[in-house]
Design a protein around this motif. Structure first.
Motif, PDB file in Angstrom:
ATOM      1  N   GLN A 173     -11.246  -3.681  -7.068  1.00 53.76           N
ATOM      2  CA  GLN A 173     -10.246  -4.408  -7.853  1.00 53.76           C
ATOM      3  C   GLN A 173      -8.868  -4.318  -7.204  1.00 53.76           C
ATOM      4  O   GLN A 173      -8.108  -5.295  -7.181  1.00 53.76           O
ATOM      5  CB  GLN A 173     -10.199  -3.865  -9.282  1.00 53.76           C
ATOM      6  CG  GLN A 173     -11.443  -4.152 -10.096  1.00 53.76           C
ATOM      7  CD  GLN A 173     -11.363  -3.580 -11.503  1.00 53.76           C
ATOM      8  OE1 GLN A 173     -10.344  -3.018 -11.909  1.00 53.76           O
ATOM      9  NE2 GLN A 173     -12.446  -3.705 -12.257  1.00 53.76           N
ATOM     10  N   ARG A 174      -8.549  -3.146  -6.666  1.00 46.57           N
ATOM     11  CA  ARG A 174      -7.250  -2.959  -5.999  1.00 46.57           C
ATOM     12  C   ARG A 174      -7.150  -3.846  -4.762  1.00 46.57           C
ATOM     13  O   ARG A 174      -6.131  -4.515  -4.539  1.00 46.57           O
ATOM     14  CB  ARG A 174      -7.092  -1.486  -5.615  1.00 46.57           C
ATOM     15  CG  ARG A 174      -5.888  -1.188  -4.734  1.00 46.57           C
ATOM     16  CD  ARG A 174      -4.585  -1.355  -5.475  1.00 46.57           C
ATOM     17  NE  ARG A 174      -3.443  -1.035  -4.636  1.00 46.57           N
ATOM     18  CZ  ARG A 174      -2.388  -1.825  -4.469  1.00 46.57           C
ATOM     19  NH1 ARG A 174      -2.336  -2.996  -5.073  1.00 46.57           N
ATOM     20  NH2 ARG A 174      -1.384  -1.442  -3.708  1.00 46.57           N
ATOM     21  N   ILE A 175      -8.215  -3.891  -3.960  1.00 43.73           N
ATOM     22  CA  ILE A 175      -8.212  -4.711  -2.755  1.00 43.73           C
ATOM     23  C   ILE A 175      -8.115  -6.190  -3.130  1.00 43.73           C
ATOM     24  O   ILE A 175      -7.390  -6.967  -2.484  1.00 43.73           O
ATOM     25  CB  ILE A 175      -9.471  -4.441  -1.905  1.00 43.73           C
ATOM     26  CG1 ILE A 175      -9.435  -3.006  -1.347  1.00 43.73           C
ATOM     27  CG2 ILE A 175      -9.583  -5.453  -0.766  1.00 43.73           C
ATOM     28  CD1 ILE A 175      -8.290  -2.706  -0.420  1.00 43.73           C
ATOM     29  N   PHE A 219       0.838  -1.202   0.000  1.00 42.14           N
ATOM     30  CA  PHE A 219       0.000   0.000   0.000  1.00 42.14           C
ATOM     31  C   PHE A 219       0.875   1.255   0.000  1.00 42.14           C
ATOM     32  O   PHE A 219       1.025   1.914   1.027  1.00 42.14           O
ATOM     33  CB  PHE A 219      -0.901   0.017   1.235  1.00 42.14           C
ATOM     34  CG  PHE A 219      -1.827  -1.158   1.361  1.00 42.14           C
ATOM     35  CD1 PHE A 219      -2.858  -1.363   0.452  1.00 42.14           C
ATOM     36  CD2 PHE A 219      -1.666  -2.063   2.399  1.00 42.14           C
ATOM     37  CE1 PHE A 219      -3.722  -2.441   0.583  1.00 42.14           C
ATOM     38  CE2 PHE A 219      -2.526  -3.142   2.540  1.00 42.14           C
ATOM     39  CZ  PHE A 219      -3.552  -3.336   1.622  1.00 42.14           C
ATOM     40  N   ARG A 250       0.264   4.110  -0.898  1.00 41.12           N
ATOM     41  CA  ARG A 250      -0.502   5.282  -0.486  1.00 41.12           C
ATOM     42  C   ARG A 250      -0.411   5.506   1.019  1.00 41.12           C
ATOM     43  O   ARG A 250      -0.408   6.645   1.485  1.00 41.12           O
ATOM     44  CB  ARG A 250      -1.966   5.129  -0.905  1.00 41.12           C
ATOM     45  CG  ARG A 250      -2.741   6.433  -0.915  1.00 41.12           C
ATOM     46  CD  ARG A 250      -4.126   6.258  -1.481  1.00 41.12           C
ATOM     47  NE  ARG A 250      -4.111   5.748  -2.840  1.00 41.12           N
ATOM     48  CZ  ARG A 250      -5.212   5.526  -3.554  1.00 41.12           C
ATOM     49  NH1 ARG A 250      -6.404   5.761  -3.032  1.00 41.12           N
ATOM     50  NH2 ARG A 250      -5.108   5.070  -4.781  1.00 41.12           N
ATOM     51  N   GLY A 273      -6.663  -7.436  -5.729  1.00 43.22           N
ATOM     52  CA  GLY A 273      -5.279  -7.690  -6.123  1.00 43.22           C
ATOM     53  C   GLY A 273      -4.355  -7.821  -4.925  1.00 43.22           C
ATOM     54  O   GLY A 273      -3.442  -8.654  -4.919  1.00 43.22           O
ATOM     55  N   VAL A 274      -4.596  -7.011  -3.901  1.00 47.60           N
ATOM     56  CA  VAL A 274      -3.777  -7.077  -2.695  1.00 47.60           C
ATOM     57  C   VAL A 274      -3.999  -8.408  -1.967  1.00 47.60           C
ATOM     58  O   VAL A 274      -3.047  -9.026  -1.471  1.00 47.60           O
ATOM     59  CB  VAL A 274      -4.079  -5.887  -1.766  1.00 47.60           C
ATOM     60  CG1 VAL A 274      -3.489  -6.112  -0.382  1.00 47.60           C
ATOM     61  CG2 VAL A 274      -3.527  -4.601  -2.372  1.00 47.60           C
ATOM     62  N   MET A 295      -7.369  -0.211   3.316  1.00 40.35           N
ATOM     63  CA  MET A 295      -5.947  -0.542   3.197  1.00 40.35           C
ATOM     64  C   MET A 295      -5.286  -0.536   4.565  1.00 40.35           C
ATOM     65  O   MET A 295      -4.512  -1.444   4.906  1.00 40.35           O
ATOM     66  CB  MET A 295      -5.247   0.481   2.298  1.00 40.35           C
ATOM     67  CG  MET A 295      -5.643   0.471   0.858  1.00 40.35           C
ATOM     68  SD  MET A 295      -4.774   1.802  -0.034  1.00 40.35           S
ATOM     69  CE  MET A 295      -5.504   1.644  -1.661  1.00 40.35           C
ATOM     70  N   GLN A 319     -13.256   0.429  -8.756  1.00 41.40           N
ATOM     71  CA  GLN A 319     -11.809   0.461  -8.983  1.00 41.40           C
ATOM     72  C   GLN A 319     -11.053   0.075  -7.721  1.00 41.40           C
ATOM     73  O   GLN A 319     -10.059  -0.658  -7.770  1.00 41.40           O
ATOM     74  CB  GLN A 319     -11.377   1.846  -9.463  1.00 41.40           C
ATOM     75  CG  GLN A 319      -9.901   1.929  -9.833  1.00 41.40           C
ATOM     76  CD  GLN A 319      -9.533   3.286 -10.419  1.00 41.40           C
ATOM     77  OE1 GLN A 319     -10.353   4.196 -10.478  1.00 41.40           O
ATOM     78  NE2 GLN A 319      -8.289   3.429 -10.858  1.00 41.40           N
ATOM     79  N   MET A 320     -11.531   0.546  -6.568  1.00 41.32           N
ATOM     80  CA  MET A 320     -10.875   0.196  -5.311  1.00 41.32           C
ATOM     81  C   MET A 320     -11.115  -1.270  -4.959  1.00 41.32           C
ATOM     82  O   MET A 320     -10.237  -1.931  -4.392  1.00 41.32           O
ATOM     83  CB  MET A 320     -11.369   1.106  -4.191  1.00 41.32           C
ATOM     84  CG  MET A 320     -10.684   0.870  -2.839  1.00 41.32           C
ATOM     85  SD  MET A 320      -8.868   1.029  -2.900  1.00 41.32           S
ATOM     86  CE  MET A 320      -8.710   2.800  -3.164  1.00 41.32           C
ATOM     87  N   SER A 342     -14.552  -5.479   0.677  1.00 40.76           N
ATOM     88  CA  SER A 342     -14.947  -4.594  -0.433  1.00 40.76           C
ATOM     89  C   SER A 342     -16.171  -3.748  -0.114  1.00 40.76           C
ATOM     90  O   SER A 342     -16.602  -2.951  -0.946  1.00 40.76           O
ATOM     91  CB  SER A 342     -15.237  -5.429  -1.693  1.00 40.76           C
ATOM     92  OG  SER A 342     -16.498  -6.077  -1.600  1.00 40.76           O
ATOM     93  N   GLU A 365      -8.788   3.926   1.473  1.00 46.31           N
ATOM     94  CA  GLU A 365      -7.534   4.042   2.222  1.00 46.31           C
ATOM     95  C   GLU A 365      -7.685   3.465   3.628  1.00 46.31           C
ATOM     96  O   GLU A 365      -6.758   2.842   4.150  1.00 46.31           O
ATOM     97  CB  GLU A 365      -7.105   5.504   2.278  1.00 46.31           C
ATOM     98  CG  GLU A 365      -6.648   6.055   0.935  1.00 46.31           C
ATOM     99  CD  GLU A 365      -6.536   7.568   0.915  1.00 46.31           C
ATOM    100  OE1 GLU A 365      -5.909   8.096  -0.015  1.00 46.31           O
ATOM    101  OE2 GLU A 365      -7.072   8.231   1.844  1.00 46.31           O
TER     102      GLU A 365
END
Length: 260
Positions: free
Chosen positions: A189-191, A139, A141, A193-194, A160, A186-187, A180, A157
């Motif tokens: 998808q980011r989560i 992360f 960010r 991926g993490v 995260m 979009q976030m 989620s 955030e």
């Protein structure tokens, strides 16, 4: 449909679990579930099915919500977790990220992370630095906002940060409750991926998710909890093709030939 997860070392084994709240409300009945070492297992179900209750039972936080295990066993490796407190679970390597993020809003990002690594720091201070580096790699960010109050972060955030705080305890099994929830696509998808990256690094994951499509894409095995009981279980790909899961959790018509 009922299949056992792949053979191999079992990170988590729940057998015949009954949970009640107060003296009368039965929340889970004869629930059995396994999470293999290094695997990702998804737990699906409607609101009120008992998904969060199961995570609380595993993480030792059930008593904080006036719940109790009345039958069955919970084991992580050689450690019995049923009836134990959250400290015992964390020491065994099991850490929960609660629904709703629950970050310490008045503390900075760095202070939130350090709170997650307190137990680890007492045993091996150098591991806290390694865990913090891992969090900031996952992360970036958060690395840019170390001194910002957690309450001023966006919802994504804060999610995260909640995951990062849990990773500060260097878990071997991560319990994720609706990561989620309330996030923009979009976030999400980011989560996702993490979560995949965390698992690739060797951490097993038990994932509770309303976003069934995301959960089934990440998991090797899945369970469907129906009003406190396991209704379906099997390889995630197989469950994603069943009419019941497609209709109830993936929003597809049963005769839709475009199922994922």
């Amino acid at each position: 449909m009922s299949h056992a997860p792949p053979d191999g070392e079992q990170a988590l084994h729940v057998e015949g679990l009954d949970v009640t709240y107060g003296r009368a409300l039965s929340a889970l009945r004869s629930v059995s579930l396994t999470v293999p070492h290094g695997g990702v297992v998804a737990l699906l179900g409607a609101n009120g099915a008992g998904k969060t209750t199961l995570l609380r039972a595993v993480s030792g936080t059930l008593r904080l919500h006036r719940g109790a295990v009345t039958a069955g066993t919970i084991r992580y490796g050689d450690t019995a977790l049923d009836g134990r407190d959250p400290v015992a679970a964390v020491r065994a390597g099991v850490v929960q990220v609660p629904e709703g993020r629950r970050v310490f809003a008045g503390l900075s990002v760095d202070e939130n992370l350090r709170s997650g690594g307190l137990g680890l720091g007492r045993r091996r201070p150098e591991l806290v630095r390694e865990a913090r580096d891992r969090v900031f790699t996952l992360f970036p960010r958060l690395a840019e906002r170390t001194h910002q109050a957690a309450g001023l972060l966006s919802g994504g955030e804060q999610q995260m940060l909640a995951i990062g705080r849990a990773l500060m305890a260097a878990p071997r099994l991560l319990l994720l409750d609706e990561p989620s929830l309330g996030l923009a696509p979009q976030m999400v998808q980011r989560i996702a991926g993490v979560i995949r990256e965390i698992n690739d690094q060797g951490t097993a994951v038990l994932l509770v998710e309303q976003n069934a499509g995301m959960a089934l894409s990440l998991a090797q095995h899945a369970y469907v909890l129906e009003v406190g009981e396991i209704g379906l279980s099997g390889p995630a790909g197989e469950l994603a093709r069943t009419d019941a899961v497609r209709r109830l959790y993936l929003g597809e018509a049963a005769d839709d030939q475009g199922a994922a």
